[in-house]
Write a protein that holds these residues in place. Structure first.
Motif: not given
Length: 514
Positions: A472-482
């Motif tokens: 997950v690349l979305n920089p604003f997502a809490r799941e970023r880096g999953t």
């Protein structure tokens, strides 16, 4: 028909429509919404997190196609019905159109704007608590037993929605004990209403008993991971912030209920608020647990202010000014009440509001976006990448794949966005997914798709290969880096470990020894 009688349904309609109009589609569904939607695929009389009422709404949502509109329909409906009750309560107490408008506008510009946008049990909870207080007031006003039975039905349904109803029930009892209305405790109708509560809740109670009362573990887990971060100071600061645009309405409403002579017959409702908030304070409840206690105060506050204005010379000037005041106070808070602005714009606004605590997450730390906003990002990306990873597997063995996620949000989002695609359901050891984990098949799994925050340990040595295929690349997502990992040919040792971990995790909830 008096024009004022049309105002409650008109404001209710405005409330419903505004929930759709003021929502940016830059955001997806919330983490919790994906879990609750999966309830609709697994109907039962209970779940590890909640009683079953949310599952019925989920089933209907999915039966209607499961679109964004239908997901948001339920919280919008419950919020609209709450506004309708507030307006009707004002009229039943002798109020006029101005008080109806103030109470309705006050509700729409407070924290309920955001609450009634999310498909969670909280919107129905606020409606149920408001309906319960409405029934109490109407009984005190008319003496008719039917309102006590209505209270029983409301509390019974509320217990099928969320267990915080126990706190509200205790607050109702305290309100009665602290006022002359304690005589109701000797009424057979009140005990008949209590019987209705138990009857409606009984299926879920039996489910809890049959599963080892997982509610106990849920409360312990909630306390250790979230409620421990709730301080008394933060809780009461949030009480002011959540309803800040109308603090000048609900505070007079509370004081009038407690001390104003004409409202004396309804004083138990004032003590209900005091008892409920004190109980939540002592138990370190989350700030929003209290939101169901405020709407009725808005009705009484608006009614008192209307009567106060009748004696003022400049009432023709003050009335429109006071109706506009909640909206004017709300405008600076608008970005945090509605998902109006996309994440990049919210990041620029965030530093201006840091001192208000709106950027503080459950970990007690301030972040770039409010937690709810960050929890509405990155899910479509994750689901699509899992689908792509699944499609890249050899077609002949693709069906023998286990998809295992770290948390319920990941599993729910994958299942939701891929619901029309032919692929196995995603699973997790988190929350109610423990009940839905598949039985170990006779034919071994050929592949594992693991959705995890970190590189999975102890896996490579028990498989033909382990490789990361997405993130997950979305920089604003809490799941970023999953990240998404493909495990080829997991051996029996690895699979035995997975199923053993599942049994241990489930036993903690069901109260059995591992």
């Amino acid at each position: 028909m008096k024009p004022s009688r049309l105002l409650p349904p008109l404001f209710a309609l405005l409330k419903f429509v505004s929930g759709y109009v003021l929502a940016s589609r830059a955001y997806e569904l919330h983490r919790d919404e994906y879990l609750y939607l999966d309830y609709g695929q697994q109907l039962a009389w209970g779940y590890l997190e909640l009683p079953p009422l949310t599952a019925l709404q989920s089933w209907l949502t999915l039966a209607l196609g499961g679109s964004w509109f239908w997901v948001k329909f339920w919280p919008g409906l419950w919020g609209s019905l709450t506004v309708l009750l507030l307006g009707r309560l004002v009229l039943k107490l002798g109020g006029k159109g101005w008080a109806v408008a103030l109470a309705s506008i006050g509700y729409m510009v407070a924290a309920y704007a955001r609450l009634n946008f999310l498909f969670q049990p909280n919107s129905f909870e606020v409606l149920a608590f408001t309906a319960g207080s409405y029934a109490l007031v109407r009984h005190f006003q008319t003496g008719r037993p039917r309102y006590l039975y209505a209270l029983g039905v409301v509390l019974g349904l509320s217990l099928l929605n969320k267990y915080t109803t126990f706190f509200y029930g205790a607050a109702v009892l305290a309100g009665l004990l602290l006022t002359p209305q304690r005589r109701l405790l000797a009424s057979r109708h009140l005990w008949g209403a209590a019987g209705l509560v138990l009857l409606l809740w009984l299926p879920n109670l039996l489910w809890q008993v049959a599963h080892g009362v997982p509610f106990r573990h849920h409360m312990a887990l909630l306390h250790d991971t979230q409620l421990v971060h709730v301080s008394v100071a933060d809780f009461w600061q949030d009480q002011l912030l959540m309803c800040l645009p109308v603090v000048w309405v609900w505070v007079p409403g509370l004081l009038a209920l407690l001390f104003y002579g004409p409202f004396r017959p309804y004083r138990a409702v004032g003590w209900l608020y005091v008892a409920g908030l004190l109980l939540l304070t002592v138990l370190h409840g989350k700030s929003y647990y209290s939101l169901g206690y405020y709407p009725v105060l808005l009705s009484f506050g608006a009614l008192w202010l209307e009567q106060w204005l009748e004696k003022r010379r400049r009432r023709n000037v003050l009335r429109p000014a006071l109706l506009a005041l909640p909206v004017l106070i709300m405008l600076p808070l608008l970005p945090f009440l509605f998902t109006l602005y996309p994440p990049a714009a919210m990041r620029m606004l965030g530093p201006q509001y840091r001192g208000l605590g709106v950027l503080r997450w459950e970990d007690g730390v301030d972040h770039v976006l409010p937690q709810d906003f960050a929890d509405m990002l990155g899910w479509q990306e994750l689901a699509d990448k899992v689908w792509q990873a699944y499609q890249a597997l050899p077609a002949a063995t693709r069906a023998h794949t286990l998809i295992k996620c770290d948390n319920y949000g990941q599993a729910g989002a994958i299942n939701y966005y891929n619901r029309h695609r032919r692929m196995p359901r995603a699973h997790s050891f988190n929350g109610s997914y423990l009940f839905w984990f598949p039985v170990r098949p006779v034919q071994p799994f050929h592949y594992l798709l693991l959705v995890e925050d970190d590189q999975p340990s102890g896996v490579a040595a028990h498989s033909r290969s382990l490789r990361q295929v997405g993130e997950v690349l979305n920089p604003f997502a809490r799941e970023r880096g999953t990240a998404i990992f493909v495990v080829a040919a997991p051996d029996s040792v690895l699979m035995s470990r997975i199923y053993r971990e599942h049994r241990v995790a489930l036993s903690r909830w069901e109260g059995a020894a591992p």
